[in-house]
Every structure is written in C-alpha cells, then in structure tokens.
Motif scaffolding. Structure first.
Motif, PDB file in Angstrom:
ATOM      1  N   CYS A  19       0.852  -1.194   0.000  1.00  0.00           N
ATOM      2  CA  CYS A  19       0.000   0.000   0.000  1.00  0.00           C
ATOM      3  C   CYS A  19       0.887   1.242   0.000  1.00  0.00           C
ATOM      4  CB  CYS A  19      -0.914  -0.013   1.222  1.00  0.00           C
ATOM      5  SG  CYS A  19      -2.111   1.327   1.225  1.00  0.00           S
ATOM      6  N   GLN A  68     -14.230  -3.237  -2.137  1.00  0.00           N
ATOM      7  CA  GLN A  68     -13.038  -4.037  -1.849  1.00  0.00           C
ATOM      8  C   GLN A  68     -12.135  -4.137  -3.074  1.00  0.00           C
ATOM      9  OE1 GLN A  68     -12.142  -5.139   1.270  1.00  0.00           O
ATOM     10  NE2 GLN A  68     -10.219  -5.414   0.202  1.00  0.00           N
ATOM     11  N   PHE A  71     -10.022  -1.014  -3.295  1.00  0.00           N
ATOM     12  CA  PHE A  71      -8.898  -1.071  -2.354  1.00  0.00           C
ATOM     13  C   PHE A  71      -7.842  -2.062  -2.839  1.00  0.00           C
ATOM     14  CE2 PHE A  71     -11.988   0.378   1.080  1.00  0.00           C
ATOM     15  CZ  PHE A  71     -11.487   1.663   1.109  1.00  0.00           C
ATOM     16  N   ASN A  72      -8.284  -3.229  -3.309  1.00  0.00           N
ATOM     17  CA  ASN A  72      -7.338  -4.237  -3.788  1.00  0.00           C
ATOM     18  C   ASN A  72      -6.508  -3.713  -4.950  1.00  0.00           C
ATOM     19  OD1 ASN A  72      -8.334  -5.995  -1.884  1.00  0.00           O
ATOM     20  ND2 ASN A  72      -9.559  -7.182  -3.325  1.00  0.00           N
ATOM     21  N   CYS A  76      -4.217  -2.052  -0.989  1.00  0.00           N
ATOM     22  CA  CYS A  76      -4.508  -1.538   0.355  1.00  0.00           C
ATOM     23  C   CYS A  76      -5.763  -2.185   0.922  1.00  0.00           C
ATOM     24  CB  CYS A  76      -4.726  -0.025   0.297  1.00  0.00           C
ATOM     25  SG  CYS A  76      -3.265   0.897  -0.203  1.00  0.00           S
ATOM     26  N   THR A  77      -5.898  -2.065   2.218  1.00  0.00           N
ATOM     27  CA  THR A  77      -7.129  -2.449   2.894  1.00  0.00           C
ATOM     28  C   THR A  77      -7.875  -1.172   3.283  1.00  0.00           C
ATOM     29  OG1 THR A  77      -6.149  -2.401   5.104  1.00  0.00           O
ATOM     30  CG2 THR A  77      -5.998  -4.500   3.878  1.00  0.00           C
ATOM     31  N   GLN A  80      -6.004   0.504   6.111  1.00  0.00           N
ATOM     32  CA  GLN A  80      -4.821   1.237   5.672  1.00  0.00           C
ATOM     33  C   GLN A  80      -5.209   2.552   5.010  1.00  0.00           C
ATOM     34  OE1 GLN A  80      -3.391  -2.052   3.374  1.00  0.00           O
ATOM     35  NE2 GLN A  80      -1.639  -2.367   4.735  1.00  0.00           N
TER      36      GLN A  80
END
Length: 125
Positions: A19, A68, A71-72, A76-77, A80
């Motif tokens: 990330c 999701q 973010f992926n 990153c999550t 994060q």
C-alpha cells in the motif's frame, strides 16, 4: 532451505508493504469508494421503496465487493486507507486546495451521501 524461507516470506508479505499511497492516488481511491457507496445506497433505497426485504438490504455484498476491489487495486485495505488519511490529513487538505474540481466532486458525493442516508433512515421506519 534458506531460499524456501525467503520465498515464503515474500509470498506472505502483508498488504501494508504494498500500500503506497500518494495524495493523488489516495484521493482517487477515496472518491471511487465514496461514489460506489452512494450508488449502493441509492440502489438500496430504490429496493426498499419497492418493498424489498430489509434483511436482504442490510447485506449489500455487491457494493462491498466493488469497494473491496478498489482497495485491492491499490494494494490496500480499508483500514490502511483510513490510517493514511489520519496520518496525512494536512497533505490531503493541501492537495484538495490545489485541485478544486476534485474537492467539488467530493463535496457533491458527500451531499448525496447525506441525502440517501436520511432517505434510507426514513424509509426503514
């Protein structure tokens, strides 16, 4: 054996290592996530108004999967993402100050979020 251990360590490197936000990439990700969230709220409201089961509406897996995926795509999550914002609030604010159109887009999404949040609260009563 040492090669195997090194390969396993690389394979299981946490996402935090991947990330790597910049203010620009953070804002783009944030705006995408916010937009998807608002679109999901709008869809849930339409379903609720058409008489859909409220239990099914609370499990909006489609919107969650789309968020999701965003973010992926950044490695990153959600945690994060939020941590970056907390640690870099001034840097992000300065970036927005220099990019007025993106600030307007964020404000528009925020207004829509508030609108749909209020509508969903009223419709659920």
């Amino acid at each position: 054996m040492k090669k195997l251990v090194a390969m396993l360590l690389l394979a299981y490197t946490p996402l935090s290592m991947a990330c790597r936000y910049t203010p620009n990439s953070y804002v783009e990700t944030d705006l995408q996530v916010r937009q998807l969230t608002v679109e999901g709220m709008e869809q849930r409201l339409a379903l609720l108004q058409s008489g859909a089961d409220t239990g099914a509406l609370s499990r909006d897996e489609s919107t969650q999967a789309k968020v999701q995926a965003v973010f992926n795509s950044q490695g990153c999550t959600a945690a994060q993402h939020h941590n970056y914002a907390a640690r870099n609030a001034k840097l992000i604010a300065d970036w927005y100050a220099a990019h007025v159109e993106q600030q307007r887009r964020r404000d528009d999404i925020a207004q829509r979020f508030t609108f749909f949040s209020n509508q969903l609260s009223q419709a659920a009563r």
